[in-house]
Scaffold this active site. Structure first.
Site, short mmCIF file in Angstrom:
data_model
loop_
_atom_site.label_atom_id
_atom_site.label_comp_id
_atom_site.label_asym_id
_atom_site.label_seq_id
_atom_site.Cartn_x
_atom_site.Cartn_y
_atom_site.Cartn_z
N VAL A 99 38.96 69.17 -23.68
CA VAL A 99 37.69 68.84 -23.10
C VAL A 99 36.73 69.24 -24.18
CG1 VAL A 99 36.43 68.95 -21.32
CG2 VAL A 99 38.72 68.57 -20.84
N CYS A 100 35.59 68.52 -24.34
CA CYS A 100 34.49 69.27 -25.09
C CYS A 100 34.81 69.54 -26.62
CB CYS A 100 33.91 70.37 -24.51
SG CYS A 100 32.14 70.79 -24.55
N SER A 101 34.13 70.34 -27.16
CA SER A 101 34.69 71.03 -28.59
C SER A 101 36.02 71.43 -28.62
CB SER A 101 33.33 71.81 -28.99
OG SER A 101 33.17 72.95 -28.06
N GLY A 150 34.99 64.21 -23.87
CA GLY A 150 33.48 64.39 -24.12
C GLY A 150 33.26 65.85 -23.59
#
Lengths: 223, 223
Positions: A99-101, A150
């Site tokens: 998830v995310c970076s 994202g």
């Protein structure tokens, strides 16, 4: 019962990985464990102190590799023991997810070579440093056994997508109802493609110092 | 900088309070601290181990009182030191807030007497045990300085609503964009009013043993 290994680290954006920890952890088919670089407690970017269940040196075999991200990912990205563990755990896992970076960590370990992957909207330029990865602006991307998502709040959407893909829509429906996931509308400011320009400008300015370490990290790798 | 005091406890549903911890904690005007019954680490319902910043015996003054819930709330509800701290902290705080079945704790401390309040859909019957509280099925309810929310995932909606009310819509917009809150559609199973009947039946059955302690707790109070 399958084991989800959730990587945690200092200054992490904890919601990335703790939303899936909650949604998968209450599902009877999964048990979530946290794994850090060392056995010491980690402190998240908002000051939460978490005691890891394992370090990368004594982590059990895992079925689902999961990592979240952070504003500044340089700590884990530049730790060879961490990247080495990701590579080994990712090669053995049934699912490799982020998830995310957090997708930058998967990419650094080579786990996204030849795959399409998502990341936080502000970190898409960093994912582009891995030429074998096809960066995507979608909220959740499944490409074979990789599922990446994202920014931050997409961890809930990741978890429900993962449950649908791994266990079927009945599992996702049950967890959606237990966690009452019927989001309120909050207007267009959830993504730069629809947000007010002044909001995008303010947030972009805020990310700049956070991401300065990553700019230097990728510049050093390129030379 | 205002202090948000987030109450944490064993077997808590951690996403309730950790989603707001993340969204408020990255806002420059707030600092979030965790407060537990004792200084010992707590373990959440999915096995996450958190070290509290304070116990109720040495907690600092707080500006925003926040609690989440759990499937079984009897532990904190029946702990006089906890309820006493809620009463004192809630009387002094600028805002008194909860997510999920956490509103039962606010109600037990008398902090919702004369107020309208939300809770997890499956816990509305328990909130009805407090005759001075008007239970609401809405996702987020503001009544003067009380803001209470529905089940688990509503913690994100709570946080953005709180920021709008406490700091203005610009603050909420910035945090919404940073955390990329643009939820995906997952169909009607987020609330029993729209979910498939067989999903409601399966989840209701699952809540029964979890809530058995609460049934006994309120039965004992009534006698």
């Amino acid at each position: 019962v399958k084991t989800v290994g959730a990587f945690i680290f200092d200054q992490m954006t904890m919601l990335d990985v703790l939303a899936p920890h909650q949604l998968l952890g209450i599902h009877p088919e999964f048990q979530v464990v946290t794994i850090a670089a060392t056995p010491d407690p980690i402190i998240t970017d908002t000051g939460l102190k978490i005691v890891p269940d394992y370090s990368v040196h004594n982590a059990p075999d895992i079925d689902v590799l999961l990592t979240g991200g952070a504003g500044d990912m340089v700590g884990p990205l530049s730790n060879p023991a961490v990247i080495d563990w990701f590579r080994k755990a990712g090669e053995q896992a049934e699912w490799v997810t982020s998830v995310c970076s957090g997708s930058l960590l998967l990419a650094e370990a080579g786990l996204l070579d030849g795959y399409r992957a998502a990341t936080h909207w502000a970190y898409l330029p960093f994912l582009a440093h891995y030429p074998q990865v096809t960066a995507s602006d979608e909220r959740v991307v499944r490409d074979r056994n990789r599922i990446t998502a994202g920014g931050v709040t997409s961890g809930i959407d990741f978890a429900l997508t993962f449950l649908t893909e791994a266990c079927g829509p009945e599992s996702a429906a049950m967890i959606q109802l237990i966690t009452q996931y019927e989001p309120m509308p909050h207007g267009p400011n959830g993504h730069p493609r629809t947000a007010a320009p002044e909001v995008v400008a303010a947030v972009t300015e805020r990310f700049e110092p956070l991401a300065a370490g990553l700019v230097a990290f990728y510049a050093a790798k390129a030379t």
